[in-house]
Design a protein around this motif. Structure first.
Motif, PDB file in Angstrom:
ATOM      1  N   ALA A 100       0.811  -1.212   0.000  1.00 21.02           N
ATOM      2  CA  ALA A 100       0.000   0.000   0.000  1.00 21.02           C
ATOM      3  C   ALA A 100       0.846   1.265   0.000  1.00 21.02           C
ATOM      4  N   ASP A 101       1.988   1.213   0.618  1.00 15.17           N
ATOM      5  CA  ASP A 101       2.820   2.401   0.747  1.00 15.17           C
ATOM      6  C   ASP A 101       3.691   2.587  -0.489  1.00 15.17           C
ATOM      7  N   ALA A 102       4.058   3.833  -0.717  1.00 12.15           N
ATOM      8  CA  ALA A 102       5.016   4.131  -1.774  1.00 12.15           C
ATOM      9  C   ALA A 102       6.378   3.609  -1.318  1.00 12.15           C
ATOM     10  N   LEU A 103       7.111   3.023  -2.241  1.00 12.22           N
ATOM     11  CA  LEU A 103       8.411   2.454  -1.897  1.00 12.22           C
ATOM     12  C   LEU A 103       9.545   3.347  -2.382  1.00 12.22           C
ATOM     13  N   THR A 104      10.649   3.286  -1.666  1.00 14.26           N
ATOM     14  CA  THR A 104      11.846   4.028  -2.039  1.00 14.26           C
ATOM     15  C   THR A 104      12.733   3.137  -2.901  1.00 14.26           C
ATOM     16  N   THR A 105      13.766   3.725  -3.473  1.00 13.17           N
ATOM     17  CA  THR A 105      14.717   2.963  -4.274  1.00 13.17           C
ATOM     18  C   THR A 105      15.356   1.861  -3.436  1.00 13.17           C
ATOM     19  N   ALA A 106      15.722   2.166  -2.200  1.00 10.93           N
ATOM     20  CA  ALA A 106      16.352   1.169  -1.333  1.00 10.93           C
ATOM     21  C   ALA A 106      15.409  -0.006  -1.070  1.00 10.93           C
ATOM     22  N   GLU A 107      14.134   0.278  -0.824  1.00 13.29           N
ATOM     23  CA  GLU A 107      13.162  -0.788  -0.569  1.00 13.29           C
ATOM     24  C   GLU A 107      12.941  -1.634  -1.824  1.00 13.29           C
ATOM     25  N   ILE A 108      12.892  -0.991  -2.966  1.00 15.15           N
ATOM     26  CA  ILE A 108      12.727  -1.716  -4.229  1.00 15.15           C
ATOM     27  C   ILE A 108      13.945  -2.586  -4.493  1.00 15.15           C
ATOM     28  N   ASP A 109      15.135  -2.037  -4.280  1.00 13.54           N
ATOM     29  CA  ASP A 109      16.365  -2.810  -4.483  1.00 13.54           C
ATOM     30  C   ASP A 109      16.416  -4.022  -3.560  1.00 13.54           C
ATOM     31  N   THR A 110      15.963  -3.861  -2.333  1.00  8.08           N
ATOM     32  CA  THR A 110      15.929  -4.977  -1.379  1.00  8.08           C
ATOM     33  C   THR A 110      14.990  -6.067  -1.872  1.00  8.08           C
ATOM     34  N   LEU A 111      13.817  -5.675  -2.360  1.00  9.40           N
ATOM     35  CA  LEU A 111      12.861  -6.659  -2.883  1.00  9.40           C
ATOM     36  C   LEU A 111      13.421  -7.380  -4.109  1.00  9.40           C
ATOM     37  N   LEU A 112      14.104  -6.649  -4.971  1.00  7.57           N
ATOM     38  CA  LEU A 112      14.663  -7.261  -6.178  1.00  7.57           C
ATOM     39  C   LEU A 112      15.847  -8.169  -5.859  1.00  7.57           C
ATOM     40  N   ALA A 113      16.620  -7.827  -4.838  1.00 10.51           N
ATOM     41  CA  ALA A 113      17.785  -8.626  -4.470  1.00 10.51           C
ATOM     42  C   ALA A 113      17.374  -9.980  -3.900  1.00 10.51           C
TER      43      ALA A 113
END
Length: 138
Positions: A82-95
Motif C-alpha cells: 500500500a505504501d510508496a516504496l523508495t529505491t532502497a526498498e525496491i532494491d531490497t525486494l529485487l535482491a
C-alpha cells in the motif's frame, strides 16, 4: 482589443502524476500550488534539487513502483503493498524477491505474452480480410 488568454492550470496531483513523483513526498509549496503547462515544462527541463532527489530515491507512486518491480499495479494491490516504496526498498525486494513478487512477475509476463499473441492474431486476421478474394469458379 484582444483579451489575454488564460492558461489552464492543473492540480498538484495531476502535476505530480505527469512528473512521475509521489505527491505526499513533495514540498508543501508544491502540494499547495496549481501549475500551468509552461510551469510543468520548466520543472521537467530544469528540475529543482528536491525533484531530482525524489526521482532518484523516491518514494515512488504505485505505477512507478510497479514498473520498477516488473509487476502490474494490480499485482501490488494483491500483495498488499500500500505504501510508496523508495529505491532502497525496491532494491531490497529485487535482491531477494519474496514469493509474491516472483509470482506476480511471472503473472505479468504471462499476461503480456497473451496480449502480444492476441494482438498478432488480430493483425493477421485484419491482413487476411484485406486481401483480394480469388475468383471462385466464375
Amino acid at each position: 482589443m484582444s483579451q489575454e488568454k488564460n492558461s489552464q492550470t492543473m492540480k498538484p496531483l495531476t502535476a505530480a502524476s505527469k512528473l512521475g513523483i509521489y505527491l505526499p513526498a513533495t514540498p508543501e509549496e508544491f502540494r499547495n500550488s496549481s501549475f500551468t503547462r509552461a510551469q510543468l515544462d520548466a520543472l521537467r527541463n530544469d528540475p529543482p534539487e528536491w525533484l531530482t532527489e525524489l526521482r532518484r530515491t523516491g518514494p515512488f507512486p504505485r505505477d512507478v513502483t510497479a514498473r520498477k518491480l516488473g509487476v502490474s499495479n494490480s499485482g501490488l494491490q494483491r500483495a498488499d503493498v500500500a505504501d510508496a516504496l523508495t529505491t532502497a526498498e525496491i532494491d531490497t525486494l529485487l535482491a531477494d524477491p519474496p514469493e509474491w513478487l516472483t509470482r506476480e512477475r511471472a503473472n505479468f509476463v504471462a499476461v503480456r505474452e497473451e496480449a502480444d499473441r492476441v494482438k498478432a492474431k488480430d493483425a493477421d486476421r485484419r491482413a487476411a480480410s484485406n486481401r483480394p478474394a480469388k475468383n471462385r469458379g466464375v
